[in-house]
Design a protein around this motif. Structure first.
Motif, PDB file in Angstrom:
ATOM      1  N   SER A 171      55.869 -29.234  17.311  1.00  0.00           N
ATOM      2  CA  SER A 171      55.736 -27.780  17.203  1.00  0.00           C
ATOM      3  C   SER A 171      54.832 -27.444  16.021  1.00  0.00           C
ATOM      4  O   SER A 171      54.920 -28.079  14.964  1.00  0.00           O
ATOM      5  CB  SER A 171      57.127 -27.167  16.988  1.00  0.00           C
TER       6      SER A 171
ATOM      7  N   ARG B 274      55.118 -25.084  14.208  1.00  0.00           N
ATOM      8  CA  ARG B 274      55.967 -24.520  13.148  1.00  0.00           C
ATOM      9  C   ARG B 274      56.385 -25.560  12.113  1.00  0.00           C
ATOM     10  O   ARG B 274      56.888 -25.208  11.057  1.00  0.00           O
ATOM     11  CB  ARG B 274      57.220 -23.875  13.748  1.00  0.00           C
TER      12      ARG B 274
ATOM     13  N   HIS C 177      55.630 -31.302  29.978  1.00  0.00           N
ATOM     14  CA  HIS C 177      56.886 -31.198  30.724  1.00  0.00           C
ATOM     15  C   HIS C 177      57.215 -29.727  30.995  1.00  0.00           C
ATOM     16  O   HIS C 177      56.943 -28.878  30.155  1.00  0.00           O
ATOM     17  CB  HIS C 177      58.008 -31.854  29.885  1.00  0.00           C
TER      18      HIS C 177
ATOM     19  N   GLN D 221      60.077 -28.278  31.049  1.00  0.00           N
ATOM     20  CA  GLN D 221      61.269 -27.755  30.369  1.00  0.00           C
ATOM     21  C   GLN D 221      61.060 -27.602  28.853  1.00  0.00           C
ATOM     22  O   GLN D 221      60.520 -28.518  28.215  1.00  0.00           O
ATOM     23  CB  GLN D 221      62.440 -28.705  30.571  1.00  0.00           C
ATOM     24  N   GLU D 222      61.493 -26.492  28.300  1.00  0.00           N
ATOM     25  CA  GLU D 222      61.375 -26.286  26.863  1.00  0.00           C
ATOM     26  C   GLU D 222      62.249 -27.277  26.098  1.00  0.00           C
ATOM     27  O   GLU D 222      63.368 -27.555  26.508  1.00  0.00           O
ATOM     28  CB  GLU D 222      61.791 -24.869  26.473  1.00  0.00           C
ATOM     29  N   GLY D 223      61.730 -27.760  25.011  1.00  0.00           N
ATOM     30  CA  GLY D 223      62.496 -28.690  24.175  1.00  0.00           C
ATOM     31  C   GLY D 223      62.312 -30.138  24.594  1.00  0.00           C
ATOM     32  O   GLY D 223      62.837 -31.052  23.948  1.00  0.00           O
ATOM     33  N   ALA D 224      61.558 -30.373  25.686  1.00  0.00           N
ATOM     34  CA  ALA D 224      61.398 -31.741  26.203  1.00  0.00           C
ATOM     35  C   ALA D 224      60.725 -32.654  25.159  1.00  0.00           C
ATOM     36  O   ALA D 224      61.100 -33.818  25.010  1.00  0.00           O
ATOM     37  CB  ALA D 224      60.580 -31.721  27.490  1.00  0.00           C
TER      38      ALA D 224
ATOM     39  N   ARG E  12      60.785 -32.438  21.876  1.00  0.00           N
ATOM     40  CA  ARG E  12      61.719 -32.777  20.788  1.00  0.00           C
ATOM     41  C   ARG E  12      62.659 -33.889  21.250  1.00  0.00           C
ATOM     42  O   ARG E  12      62.926 -34.846  20.520  1.00  0.00           O
ATOM     43  CB  ARG E  12      62.531 -31.534  20.384  1.00  0.00           C
ATOM     44  N   LEU E  13      63.148 -33.743  22.460  1.00  0.00           N
ATOM     45  CA  LEU E  13      64.035 -34.774  22.997  1.00  0.00           C
ATOM     46  C   LEU E  13      63.293 -36.113  23.070  1.00  0.00           C
ATOM     47  O   LEU E  13      63.814 -37.146  22.648  1.00  0.00           O
ATOM     48  CB  LEU E  13      64.536 -34.355  24.382  1.00  0.00           C
TER      49      LEU E  13
ATOM     50  N   LYS F  44      63.022 -38.041  19.939  1.00  0.00           N
ATOM     51  CA  LYS F  44      64.262 -38.690  19.484  1.00  0.00           C
ATOM     52  C   LYS F  44      64.486 -40.046  20.158  1.00  0.00           C
ATOM     53  O   LYS F  44      65.225 -40.871  19.662  1.00  0.00           O
ATOM     54  CB  LYS F  44      65.471 -37.785  19.748  1.00  0.00           C
TER      55      LYS F  44
ATOM     56  N   GLN G 237      56.343 -25.026  23.208  1.00  0.00           N
ATOM     57  CA  GLN G 237      55.246 -25.241  22.275  1.00  0.00           C
ATOM     58  C   GLN G 237      54.078 -26.002  22.892  1.00  0.00           C
ATOM     59  O   GLN G 237      54.260 -26.781  23.834  1.00  0.00           O
ATOM     60  CB  GLN G 237      55.770 -26.032  21.070  1.00  0.00           C
TER      61      GLN G 237
END
Lengths: 157, 310
Positions: B9, B11, B107, B109-112, B114-115, B118, B133
């Motif tokens: 992101s 941010r 992807h 889906q939002e947050g993909a 970040r996942l 990890k 993002q």
């Protein structure tokens, strides 16, 4: 209601934890957040709702024979920040404290964003950063969507 | 300065880190154009995991890697992959990171991203996750402004289109809040820049204006960043046509603009920039798209450099 009546309805416990000053109507959610019913426990759990108090109606949850951990209890502040916790030892209040919102919330709330990856079949627990305490506002660390107020209790897992 | 393991992101970036990427991107320009050869990433492999199609972004990453002597693997269509069999993103990423040196993920889906970061043992670059993002778009936007105007701060930048839902304009506004200047948000009623973002500008002491009328402000701008207004945001076709026509930039509107004003657009465009603008001295949107290559080259190099020897 007079004091005498209240005593009968909410009997004292010998040992355990009394979660007091729960926001009216939130007692069942408190039990859910704490995961008390999911745990393998013989503890007697009593729930009192709409109890009169000096500052209006409130809910109370009592867990007998168990001293709940502070980290567990702090999660309650997500939906009821005014809660006070009394640890009871042989009918005497051994310790009394307010709950405090932790910096991160993991596994208790689901993200309200239906297209957030955490709402898919992935091996992660939803996780949020607390970005504001009063009123409570949390932000998903994955999709960065904010959830606040009532939306939090509506999205308890 | 650059200390990111992943790029998820915009941010998460400090201004100094963005400056490092942009400075590095300048050096990449002759290599991106094919004027200079480089084998900096020889032996390295980049995996493009595109769970939804985005031809321009994928080609841009592939060219970036190949111009630096590296290789690419990946897929552009999940229906041909194990994803269709129900594999989790976590598993796909774990597997890909054991094959490749760096991963680019697109992807729906939002947050993909970040996942993915990890579960990946290698750097992950977010190439867009749903309405979330798309940090490399913001970096190439900033690179374009810097290349064309000499600097990012101090410009009067107008952003036009759907400013309420557009992720590109949100990320750009956030990034510009780190640099300073003046901003004008040009959007139809109901599609203006959210308070959350204008609040950031206020905190940084950056002046901004809001208007619905593009023509009334166009002659004051140094940069005009156009975006698409989506049909589905309007209750009916009539409403859409009415608004869309006032956000259709054409040659006739450029008579009184500053001589060195530039027009940008993240592409693809539909009707918001008329083709008669393309050959004016102001049009920079194709150059902007081309700038994606040196910017992504810089990012790949910095991420791999940081991970070298780990």
């Amino acid at each position: 209601m007079d004091k005498e009546n209240r005593k009968i309805k909410i009997s004292p416990i010998r040992n355990g934890t009394v979660i007091d000053h729960i926001r009216k109507g939130q007692a069942l959610k408190v039990v859910k957040i704490l995961g008390i019913m999911k745990q393998d426990t013989d503890s007697v759990v009593s729930i009192a709702m709409n109890v009169d108090s000096s500052s209006g109606k409130k809910d109370i949850v009592k867990v007998e024979g168990r001293e709940l951990l502070r980290e567990e209890l702090d999660k309650i502040s997500l939906i009821s920040p005014e809660v006070t916790v009394n640890i009871i030892d042989d009918y005497v209040v051994k310790a009394k404290h307010r709950v405090k919102l932790p910096g991160t919330i993991k596994g208790i709330v689901r993200c309200r964003n239906t297209t957030c990856i955490t709402n898919q079949k992935e091996p992660v627990e939803p996780e949020f950063l607390v970005i504001h305490e009063k009123p409570v506002s949390i932000k998903c660390i994955y999709c960065e969507r904010e959830t606040k107020g009532e939306e939090i209790s509506e999205n308890l897992r | 300065m650059f200390n990111k393991d992943h790029v998820v992101s915009i941010r998460e970036f400090e201004r100094e880190e963005i400056d490092t990427i942009l400075d590095h991107a300048v050096k990449m320009v002759p290599i991106a154009r094919g004027e200079k050869k480089s084998l900096e990433l020889e032996g390295k492999v980049l995996a493009t995991l595109f769970f939804e199609p985005s031809t321009r972004t994928m080609l841009s990453f592939e060219i970036a890697m190949k111009r630096l002597g590296g290789q690419t693997i990946g897929f552009a269509n999940p229906s041909q992959s194990s994803v269709k069999k129900g594999e989790t993103l976590a598993d796909t990423v774990r597997m890909a990171s054991s094959y490749a040196d760096i991963i680019v993920l697109r992807h729906p889906q939002e947050g993909a991203a970040r996942l993915a970061s990890k579960f990946s043992s290698k750097p992950v670059i977010n190439a867009g996750d749903g309405a979330g993002q798309h940090p490399t778009q913001t970096l190439l936007d900033l690179f374009t402004i810097k290349e064309e105007k000499g600097r990012i701060s101090g410009n009067h930048i107008g952003i036009a289109g759907d400013l309420k839902y557009g992720r590109t304009v949100h990320s750009l506004t956030h990034a510009l809040s780190m640099y300073g200047g003046e901003m004008t948000f040009i959007a139809p009623e109901g599609l203006q820049m959210p308070d959350e973002l204008t609040g950031e500008l206020e905190r940084e002491g950056i002046g901004y204006h809001k208007t619905e009328d593009l023509e009334s402000v166009i002659d004051q701008l140094d940069v005009l960043y156009m975006t698409r207004i989506q049909r589905e945001r309007f209750p009916n076709e009539e409403e859409y046509e009415k608004v869309a026509s006032s956000f259709n930039l054409h040659r006739g509107m450029l008579d009184d603009v500053k001589d060195d004003m530039i027009i940008m657009h993240p592409l693809p465009r539909v009707d918001e920039i008329s083709p008669d603008v393309d050959d004016t001295k102001h049009a920079r949107y194709f150059q902007q798209a081309a700038n994606g290559v040196p910017t992504r080259m810089a990012l790949i190099c910095l991420l791999l450099d940081r991970n070298r020897g780990l």
